[in-house]
Design a protein around this motif. Sequence first.
Motif, short mmCIF file in Angstrom:
data_model
loop_
_atom_site.label_atom_id
_atom_site.label_comp_id
_atom_site.label_asym_id
_atom_site.label_seq_id
_atom_site.Cartn_x
_atom_site.Cartn_y
_atom_site.Cartn_z
N TRP A 279 9.59 3.36 3.73
CA TRP A 279 8.31 2.31 3.70
C TRP A 279 8.78 0.73 4.15
O TRP A 279 9.85 0.56 4.30
CB TRP A 279 7.94 2.18 2.34
N TRP A 280 7.62 0.02 4.57
CA TRP A 280 8.06 -1.35 4.51
C TRP A 280 7.78 -2.11 3.23
O TRP A 280 7.25 -1.61 2.07
CB TRP A 280 6.84 -2.16 5.43
N THR A 281 8.32 -3.22 3.09
CA THR A 281 8.33 -3.95 1.90
C THR A 281 7.00 -4.03 1.44
O THR A 281 6.28 -4.02 0.29
CB THR A 281 8.82 -5.23 1.95
N ASP A 282 5.94 -4.71 2.31
CA ASP A 282 4.37 -4.71 1.86
C ASP A 282 3.91 -3.57 1.21
O ASP A 282 3.22 -3.77 0.20
CB ASP A 282 3.74 -5.17 3.36
N GLU A 283 4.14 -2.41 1.72
CA GLU A 283 3.81 -1.05 1.22
C GLU A 283 4.21 -0.67 0.04
O GLU A 283 3.60 -0.43 -0.91
CB GLU A 283 3.91 -0.07 2.60
N THR A 284 5.61 -0.93 0.02
CA THR A 284 6.05 -0.66 -1.13
C THR A 284 5.80 -1.59 -2.64
O THR A 284 5.48 -0.86 -3.45
CB THR A 284 7.87 -0.91 -1.13
N VAL A 285 5.54 -2.81 -2.16
CA VAL A 285 5.11 -3.65 -3.30
C VAL A 285 3.47 -3.39 -3.70
O VAL A 285 3.41 -3.25 -5.17
CB VAL A 285 4.85 -5.11 -2.91
#
Length: 293
Positions: A279-285
């Motif tokens: 995942w990317w950080t944006d998606e994870t958050v």
Amino acid sequence: MDTNHDHDHDCGCGVTHEKVDLARRRLMAGAAAGVAAGIAVAAAGTAAAGTDGAATAAARALYADPDKPGLPQVDMSIENGRTALVVTDPQIDFLSKDGVTWGVVGESVTEQGTVDNIERLFIAAKAAGMPVFISPHYYYPHDHKWRFEGTLEKTMHAIGMFDRLGPLNLENFDGSGADWMPQYKKYIEDGETIVCSPHKIYGPAQNDLNLQLRKRGIDKVILAGMSANLCTQAHLYELLELGYEVAVVRDATAGAKVPEGDGYLAAIINFRMVANAVWWTDETVERIARSAA
């Protein structure tokens, strides 16, 4: 080993305040033989990486996923009570311009936005009540008496990376290369985060991360931290072997760029092949926030 003795005299352990400081000064001055060549190559790229987002955009294009993946695409769901954030080595020596490895990891850390992205994960996990585990990397005087070492073990010992004067000794720890990044301290030292015993080479086989996760009923891990193709990847492999589901946050890690190769690229290739999700950080958050709703 007596961890409370005075390291200012010749105790035979080979580590003193002066030795650690001089090792750092040698590396930061570019005089550490065998490491200097790699630093010189990567440092130029670091200076050009910038902090205006252009480097991040370029990196996304450089490390983009294939348009037509050849492997099955899998994913991991976040479940309350079963999922935790695990961060490897969120320490000054890896993530700060003052750290001893910045010359080789700085370009990757900058273009991935790694420092800020790790903090965003801490914030999201704390807001959601998700357990947070830290798997740190420390070396004590007795670790400098190992009779054989791998290439990077030898390098880390030579430059005083992650050095502390003993497992029960916090003298000179604050602000040292072994310390947490300053912006992470409020999350790590909040009395809730689980700081595991140190891993010594790359993976968690010799620390208590698995025990601490199992004792909390965790079987799903969101993995981030440093460094991508070393400790982070080794933690991924070990956790998978132990039966955990693992999602790696691809821009909350980074890797060394040296004449031998691009450590971040090597890691991304392997993350795609073995992780349960990347995942990317944006998606994870966003996923963490939804799981708490």
